[in-house]
Design an enzyme around this catalytic site. Structure first.
Site, PDB file in Angstrom:
ATOM      1  CG  ASP A 234      -2.181   0.878   0.970  1.00  0.00           C
ATOM      2  OD1 ASP A 234      -2.164   1.688   0.020  1.00  0.00           O
ATOM      3  OD2 ASP A 234      -3.157   0.772   1.726  1.00  0.00           O
TER       4      ASP A 234
HETATM    5  C1  NOJ Z   1      -4.034   4.012   0.366  1.00  0.00           C
HETATM    6  C2  NOJ Z   1      -5.240   3.131   0.530  1.00  0.00           C
HETATM    7  O1  NOJ Z   1      -5.130   2.394   1.726  1.00  0.00           O
HETATM    8  C3  NOJ Z   1      -5.438   2.166  -0.621  1.00  0.00           C
HETATM    9  O2  NOJ Z   1      -6.672   1.530  -0.456  1.00  0.00           O
HETATM   10  C4  NOJ Z   1      -5.363   2.877  -1.933  1.00  0.00           C
HETATM   11  O3  NOJ Z   1      -5.570   1.976  -3.004  1.00  0.00           O
HETATM   12  C5  NOJ Z   1      -3.993   3.548  -2.058  1.00  0.00           C
HETATM   13  N1  NOJ Z   1      -3.862   4.504  -0.970  1.00  0.00           N
HETATM   14  C6  NOJ Z   1      -3.787   4.234  -3.397  1.00  0.00           C
HETATM   15  O4  NOJ Z   1      -4.605   5.336  -3.504  1.00  0.00           O
END
Ligand code: NOJ
Length: 748
Positions: A261
């Site tokens: 992530d």
């Molecule tokens: C953080 C989030 O937790 C995740 O769900 C998301 O896909 C990413 N950022 C990218 O935006």
């Protein structure tokens, strides 16, 4: 095979630096700029062949420019892939995911994902960071909005349906994208509902509650997985080799891509696992292939691949050769992913001049149906709803004419102007303009106002005093035949990093409802929210109540359809609705305690002294319709069986009302005697049927011993699935509380 060979040939020619470049997943940020600023950080990386994928491109044209630059910067002309957060629709924004889950309509959910995939693919996107399949039982956590709810079986079916919808038969098809199961795993169970917080879970809960949706998504062929920010049982997921390499890859046979992530690798240092180089080595070793945004793979892997790493504090070391081998494996998986997308043969996939985007009109039709299906009729005293078309309606409250909040959280490609607000939807349906009394500043109390200032305000504020606004709303209410009060929370109140201490209706809104109820006018309350909000006394005061979530571009149209009977309410709670915020976490599958029933001593009960026993609660699976569905008695084909046999549970249901109904018949089970304490009730199957007026249908559920396997922990790192002979109880009905039961005995 061909795919493997092509990737193998490429790998043989690549340098270590080129392989490391493939592991870098960057945000587009300001994208590529021409002229004096053309050497943006992204451009520099592309020129150096140091980007494997990009997310957040704003248009096909800019993506095309990035792809051209990537191909020019890569000695072997390896294309990047483009990803995006397509969580509940793309340009066509559907209801938030928790709302869609409340439809319990898997075909509909699949259709929304397929539509989103086609829209995204037509913009040159290849990969979506969805489905989000974190089980969530705590409405304090803001990301419950994106979640499929509290139940593993429903969530697993949704994970499979969304994966099918995004990917179709082949992710290389022009109208499909690669799905990404996220967030692996346990992210939906943070302590106290605080986003990103760590999670302590028994293996039993991991396996039986949080992992089943991932298992279902993998079985459906999901092409990728995103790792969660949190630690599970002390080990941050970005370094959690037992779960990524162990459970996911080895156990489930997942051979797709695993991505971090956003800056998740870097955050291992803050988690306390050591400096950046150790964090990188541990993440790679745990099985993460791509590093999102942090660029630590890019920065640290060249040295690690020369020198290896020693982390005596963690008893962890990897030689240089082992690092090189891990880089090879990760790069191989990235290239296989690109090959599966069809990008190695066609780097400009989806970036052509005139892509075929799906019809926006069809999208709106689907969004409207989904919104109506996601709306839950919680209460309908004296059959107040549906309303006759010729009533004089007063639409009151902050969402009466609101557009922006309807999009909900994570609608990055949605447009506010696409939303048709409730006042317009009501007018279109009834032919009459409803009186709108705008209660903008009753949306929240001060602490939330301050928070909104930080996050950007989408609920328009009214500078008048609460008294002045109440005067206006009361006048509108008195002049109407029926009052529709729209209350709830703003879209910024739910979503990432938006946990709430007390997930309930703010005091000013509760005061408004009390005043409206005192007018004696029939009162319909519509709650727009990103989480299950504790309704408290509002549920008592309303004559009819709809829980409508944030319903997307056609959310208010779906609500209007239900209000005036153009659609039959079919939503069923995918999360239990608390009456008081102090009750959370709250879920139907809780385990029985040793003192579950009312004793002489109030204090012996596992309940609250300050919450009445008869407080109104709306259980998981609950939702009313406009018709009446009569349930016959369930019957088993046999009340004893061998573990190898399939037993049939049949039951007749009949629509005795005057209109069509959509009924979701739910089958629960309990296992009263086992090696460990089992949930009081577990959902084991459900069937959704549409019945025309007067129609009766015989439903048959197949029961197998497999449904009664459960995990028991063997050690800190492992568990085993077992099942026992003996009696189980089956409960069938319209929700998790109102059921009829039969007993079945497994002889073996
Ligand atoms: C953080 C989030 O937790 C995740 O769900 C998301 O896909 C990413 N950022 C990218 O935006």
């Amino acid at each position: 095979m061909e795919e493997q060979e092509a990737v193998g040939r490429l790998m043989a020619e690549m340098t270590l630096a080129e392989k490391i470049g493939q592991l870098n997943l960057l945000a587009a940020g300001e994208g590529l700029v021409t002229g004096a600023a053309q050497h943006t950080p992204l451009a520099r990386r592309l020129d150096a062949g140091q980007v494997g994928a990009i997310f957040g491109t704003k248009s096909r044209a800019s993506a095309r420019a990035m792809q051209e630059r990537a191909l020019a910067g890569s000695r072997l002309s390896i294309p990047v892939f483009f990803a995006e957060d397509v969580i509940h629709g793309h340009r066509t924004v559907f209801p938030i995911n928790i709302a869609l889950a409340c439809s319990w309509d898997l075909d509909l959910i699949e259709e929304t994902a397929a539509h989103a995939a086609a829209e995204a693919a037509a913009e040159g996107l290849h990969h979506v960071f969805a489905p989000m399949i974190d089980i969530s039982r705590d409405p304090r956590w803001g990301r419950v909005a994106e979640s499929p709810g509290e139940d593993p079986l429903l969530a697993a079916r949704i994970a499979a349906a969304m994966t099918r919808g995004f990917q179709g038969r082949n992710i290389a098809d022009a109208d499909r994208v690669a799905a990404c199961l996220k967030h692996f795993v346990g992210y939906g169970a943070p302590e106290s509902g605080r986003d990103y917080d760590n999670v302590s879970l028994s293996w039993e809960d991991l396996l039986a509650v949080h992992l089943p949706p991932f298992q279902a998504g993998v079985a459906e062929g999901a092409a990728s997985v995103m790792v969660a920010f949190n630690a599970v049982n002390k080990l941050p997921m970005h370094a959690n080799k037992p779960l990524i390499e162990g459970w996911l890859r080895k156990g489930e046979g997942f051979d797709g891509l695993v991505i971090s992530d956003y800056t998740g690798v870097k955050e291992l240092t803050a988690h306390g696992l050591g400096p950046a180089a150790v964090a990188v080595a541990r993440a790679l070793h745990a099985g993460i292939d791509m590093d999102m945004v942090g660029e630590d793979f890019l920065e640290k892997l060249p040295t690690l691949a020369r020198e290896g790493v020693e982390a005596p504090h963690a008893g962890f070391s990897l030689s240089a050769a082992e690092i090189v081998d891990l880089v090879d494996k990760a790069c191989h998986r990235v290239l296989i992913f690109k090959s599966r997308l069809g990008l190695l043969s066609n780097p400009f996939k989806g970036l052509a001049e005139n892509p075929v985007a799906p019809s926006r009109q069809e999208g709106r039709k689907l969004a409207r149906k989904a919104a109506a299906r996601s709306t839950i009729l919680i209460k309908n005293d004296h059959s107040l709803l549906p309303l006759p078309l010729d009533q004089k309606v007063a639409l009151i409250g902050p969402f009466a004419a609101d557009r922006a909040n309807m999009l909900g959280t994570w609608a990055v490609s949605g447009k506010v102007e696409d939303v048709i607000p409730l006042n317009e939807a009501v007018k279109a349906l009834t032919g009459t303009e409803p009186a709108v009394a705008w209660g903008a500043n009753i949306v929240d109390e001060l602490w939330l106002e301050q928070r909104l200032n930080v996050h950007g305000v989408t609920v328009e504020r009214d500078s008048r005093s609460e008294d002045a606004i109440l005067k206006e709303t009361m006048a509108a209410a008195h002049a109407a035949d029926v009052v529709i009060a729209t209350i709830g929370e703003a879209k910024e109140h739910a979503g990432e990093s938006s946990s709430r201490l007390a997930p309930d209706l703010p005091a000013p809104q509760r005061r408004l409802i009390s005043r409206l109820a005192n007018t004696g006018k029939p009162l319909v309350v519509v709650v727009f929210a990103g989480r299950p909000l504790a309704l408290g006394e509002v549920a008592e005061k309303a004559d009819a109540l709809l829980f409508a979530w944030h319903g997307g571009i056609a959310g208010p149209q779906g609500v209007a359809d239900v209000l005036f009977g153009a659609a039959s309410p079919a939503g069923r709670l995918a999360v239990s609705l608390p009456t008081h915020p102090g009750e959370v976490p709250l879920y139907h599958a809780a385990e029985p305690t040793g003192r579950p029933s009312l004793g002489n001593f109030q204090k012996f009960r596992s309940n609250w002294l300050d919450l009445p026993d008869d407080a109104i609660r709306f259980p998981f699976g609950f939702g009313l319709g406009y018709g009446t569905v009569r349930y016959g008695s369930p019957a088993l084909s046999s009340d004893t069986a061998m573990a190898t046999e399939t037993v049939l549970l049949s039951l007749k249901i009949e629509n005795t009302g005057p209109g069509e109904v959509v009924e979701t018949v739910q089958l629960y089970a309990s296992d009263p005697v086992a090696r460990v304490t089992r949930p009081a009730r577990m959902l084991i199957d459900f069937k959704q049927v549409t019945l025309s007026a007067g129609e009766a249908r015989e439903l048959v559920f197949e029961i197998t011993a497999q449904q009664f396997r459960y995990p028991i922990a063997l050690s800190l790192l492992s568990a085993e699935w077992v099942r026992d002979p003996g009696t189980i109880q089956l409960h069938v009905g319209a929700n998790s509380r109102d059921t009829q039961s039969v007993e079945l005995k497994w002889l073996t």
